[in-house]
Design an enzyme around this catalytic site. Structure first.
Site, short mmCIF file in Angstrom:
data_model
loop_
_atom_site.label_atom_id
_atom_site.label_comp_id
_atom_site.label_asym_id
_atom_site.label_seq_id
_atom_site.Cartn_x
_atom_site.Cartn_y
_atom_site.Cartn_z
N HIS A 133 101.12 10.08 69.42
CA HIS A 133 100.06 9.18 70.28
C HIS A 133 100.54 8.04 70.25
O HIS A 133 101.02 7.36 69.34
CB HIS A 133 98.79 9.64 69.59
CG HIS A 133 98.25 10.89 69.57
ND1 HIS A 133 98.04 11.68 70.55
CD2 HIS A 133 98.11 11.56 68.60
CE1 HIS A 133 97.37 12.82 70.29
NE2 HIS A 133 97.73 12.94 69.20
N HIS B 237 95.85 28.32 65.87
CA HIS B 237 95.63 27.22 65.57
C HIS B 237 94.00 27.54 65.18
O HIS B 237 93.02 27.61 66.21
CB HIS B 237 95.40 26.19 66.50
CG HIS B 237 94.60 24.94 66.33
ND1 HIS B 237 95.11 23.61 66.15
CD2 HIS B 237 93.26 24.81 66.28
CE1 HIS B 237 93.95 22.79 66.12
NE2 HIS B 237 92.80 23.47 66.12
N HIS C 64 107.12 24.07 64.87
CA HIS C 64 105.78 23.64 65.47
C HIS C 64 105.56 21.93 65.72
O HIS C 64 105.57 21.27 64.98
CB HIS C 64 104.48 23.74 64.48
CG HIS C 64 103.23 23.42 64.94
ND1 HIS C 64 102.12 24.05 64.45
CD2 HIS C 64 102.60 22.60 65.71
CE1 HIS C 64 100.88 23.65 64.97
NE2 HIS C 64 101.40 22.63 65.69
N ASP D 262 97.90 26.37 70.50
CA ASP D 262 97.65 25.39 69.66
C ASP D 262 96.96 24.17 70.03
O ASP D 262 97.19 23.78 71.17
CB ASP D 262 99.06 25.21 69.04
CG ASP D 262 98.93 23.96 67.70
OD1 ASP D 262 98.09 24.22 67.00
OD2 ASP D 262 99.52 22.95 67.91
N ASN E 89 100.86 22.79 74.75
CA ASN E 89 99.59 21.94 75.16
C ASN E 89 100.06 20.71 75.94
O ASN E 89 99.51 19.67 75.51
CB ASN E 89 98.65 21.78 74.10
CG ASN E 89 99.22 21.17 72.93
OD1 ASN E 89 100.44 21.09 72.70
ND2 ASN E 89 98.48 20.32 72.00
N HIS F 114 105.11 18.99 68.99
CA HIS F 114 104.79 18.52 70.54
C HIS F 114 105.61 17.69 71.13
O HIS F 114 105.64 16.52 70.69
CB HIS F 114 103.37 17.88 70.28
CG HIS F 114 102.26 19.21 69.68
ND1 HIS F 114 101.60 20.13 70.16
CD2 HIS F 114 101.77 19.12 68.38
CE1 HIS F 114 100.87 20.86 69.63
NE2 HIS F 114 100.89 20.34 68.19
N LEU F 115 106.33 17.94 72.19
CA LEU F 115 107.08 17.20 72.76
C LEU F 115 106.45 16.26 73.95
O LEU F 115 106.98 15.35 74.72
CB LEU F 115 108.29 17.94 73.41
CG LEU F 115 109.06 18.70 72.25
CD1 LEU F 115 110.34 19.08 72.72
CD2 LEU F 115 109.79 17.43 71.30
N HIS G 230 99.74 25.53 60.74
CA HIS G 230 99.23 24.24 59.72
C HIS G 230 98.00 24.86 58.87
O HIS G 230 96.69 24.48 59.12
CB HIS G 230 98.84 23.12 60.33
CG HIS G 230 98.02 23.46 61.82
ND1 HIS G 230 97.02 24.26 61.79
CD2 HIS G 230 98.29 22.88 63.17
CE1 HIS G 230 96.77 24.17 63.26
NE2 HIS G 230 97.40 23.32 63.93
N ASP H 142 104.32 19.89 62.90
CA ASP H 142 103.13 19.64 63.86
C ASP H 142 103.25 17.99 64.33
O ASP H 142 102.11 17.36 64.48
CB ASP H 142 101.66 19.68 63.19
CG ASP H 142 100.61 19.82 64.22
OD1 ASP H 142 101.03 19.95 65.23
OD2 ASP H 142 99.55 19.82 63.55
#
Ligand SMILES: [Zn+2]
Length: 423
Positions: A307, A177, A58, A150, A92, A60-61, A230, A303
């Site tokens: 940001h 999610h 899990h 997700d 996403n 986010h790239l 999660h 996860d």
């Protein structure tokens, strides 16, 4: 090309034993007490541990579309620094991974430039908008390992049931999610005593639990493999326990932050304590730790959610949810759960490597003759510092910033090639 790892304490078949490991080209060629071989490089791992490369199901790239936060190169470099050799990319991105072209793009970039194996998770619905089923058939033929919206949650139960039936047809696990939008509202942190105390709107545990209950029932009806991302509350865990007792193919993961932090961290108003699902009560946290220990929680996933500073460094209400996780995951869990004797080291390693790869049916991981040489070598006695300048992620949003934590990843090898060497 031969690499010999001497004198390390290796995690093999669930136990930690002193063994030498010989790597020939991309694979583990020999595991034995005392190997002498003409190797191109010999690593003296005396006093260090040799683990299967960590597997994160899990992450986010942010590539394509939000590469100012992270991209496939920076993300997988950060993963390698954290001891990870395989990561699963959540869909996403911009555009959302709901079609074969985007699946192909990520896989090609990762193969050409990546520092880790990247497996793609496709969206459940088009644009993860919760309205129409995505192109699951073509995405499956293109190699996706699961489907998930997700970041979002399919609110319409009828549509979700149809999506699950599709996923069964294409033999894809469905990762959820769990968040009921009406119950979650505009909540910022866990709905509990801290939210009341500091006057932030709350996200009730019920927002997660009702969807988990619903999706277990839908998955039972559709005969789908359901994986809960999660997980955070004691009641959610109880729902999973009951599903497992019924023999349903329901699994779940927990993040390092939900294992180590509770809602009280939000008293700092540090936006690096703002996540979705939110940091819960101490009782919920302890339930997660216990469930990880017992195996009710199948595995750990980061996860990893990068940001940029300009997004996170603002008022709590306006900051996005999520923190990075690749580079901190093992050290913080080792320091806070293994060192004090709460979780055995062996269980932590299983939950970070062999368990997640089995769960998503990824290529077999584990230190075994013939397996790809995906390894991480860790010195549990050294310390690592999460100073911004040492973080390889493009984003630095972590509540562990500037902390010195016991244990340090020294090397990571992917297919027998070094993807990370500590300085
Ligand atoms: Zn999520």
């Amino acid at each position: 090309m031969k690499t010999l790892i001497k004198n390390g304490l290796a995690y093999i078949e669930g136990a930690i034993v002193k063994m030498d490991i010989l790597i020939e080209d991309t694979r583990i060629a020999l595991i034995d007490n005392d190997i002498t071989a003409d190797a191109d490089e010999v690593i003296d791992a005396a006093g260090m541990h040799v683990f299967p490369g960590f597997v994160d199901i899990h992450a986010h790239l942010r590539d394509p579309g939000q590469t100012y936060k992270e991209d496939i190169i920076s993300g997988t470099r950060a993963a390698a620094k954290g001891g990870f050799t395989s990561v699963c990319a959540m869909p996403n991105t911009e555009p959302v991974v709901d079609n074969i072209a985007t699946v192909d793009y990520i896989q090609r970039r990762a193969r050409e430039l990546g520092f880790a194996r990247v497996f793609v998770i496709g969206a459940i619905t088009k644009q993860s908008a919760g309205e129409e089923i995505s192109e699951m058939a073509t995405m499956k033929s293109g190699g996706v390992v699961a489907v998930s919206d997700d970041g979002k949650c399919v609110q319409n139960a009828k549509l979700m049931l149809n999506c699950m039936r599709y996923a069964v047809n294409y033999d894809l696990p469905v990762i959820i999610h769990a968040e009921d939008y009406h119950l979650a509202g505009k909540g910022q942190i866990h709905s509990g005593k801290i939210a009341t105390q500091i006057g932030l709107s709350g996200i009730p545990a019920l927002a997660e639990e009702t969807i988990i209950a619903r999706d277990i029932m839908l998955a039972e009806s559709a005969k789908a493999r359901l994986h809960i991302a999660h997980i955070t509350t004691a009641k959610s865990l109880e729902l999973v326990r009951r599903a497992k007792e019924q023999g349903l193919p329901v699994t779940c993961e927990v993040t390092p932050h939900h294992l180590l932090l509770n809602e009280e961290a939000c008293l700092s108003f540090d936006t690096n304590t703002k996540m979705k699902p939110p940091l819960r009560s101490e009782k919920d946290r302890l339930a997660c730790v216990e469930a990880l220990k017992s195996g009710l929680i199948d595995c750990i996933a980061t996860d990893h959610a990068p940001h940029a500073d300009f997004e996170k460094v603002r008022e709590f209400d306006h900051a996005p949810f999520g923190i990075i996780g690749f580079e901190t995951a093992f050290p913080v869990l080792y320091q806070s759960l293994v060192l004090p004797g709460i979780i055995p080291l062996e269980r932590l390693i299983e939950a970070m490597s062999t368990a997640p790869s089995k769960l998503l049916r990824l290529p077999e991981s584990g230190i075994r003759k013939g397996n790809p040489a995906d390894l991480t070598i860790v010195d549990l006695n050294q310390s690592s510092v999460f100073a911004a300048e040492n973080i390889l992620s493009k984003s630095k949003n972590t509540p562990w910033l500037d902390q010195t934590i016991k244990s340090k990843i020294i090397y990571t090898l992917l297919d027998g090639t070094f993807t990370f060497r500590a300085e």
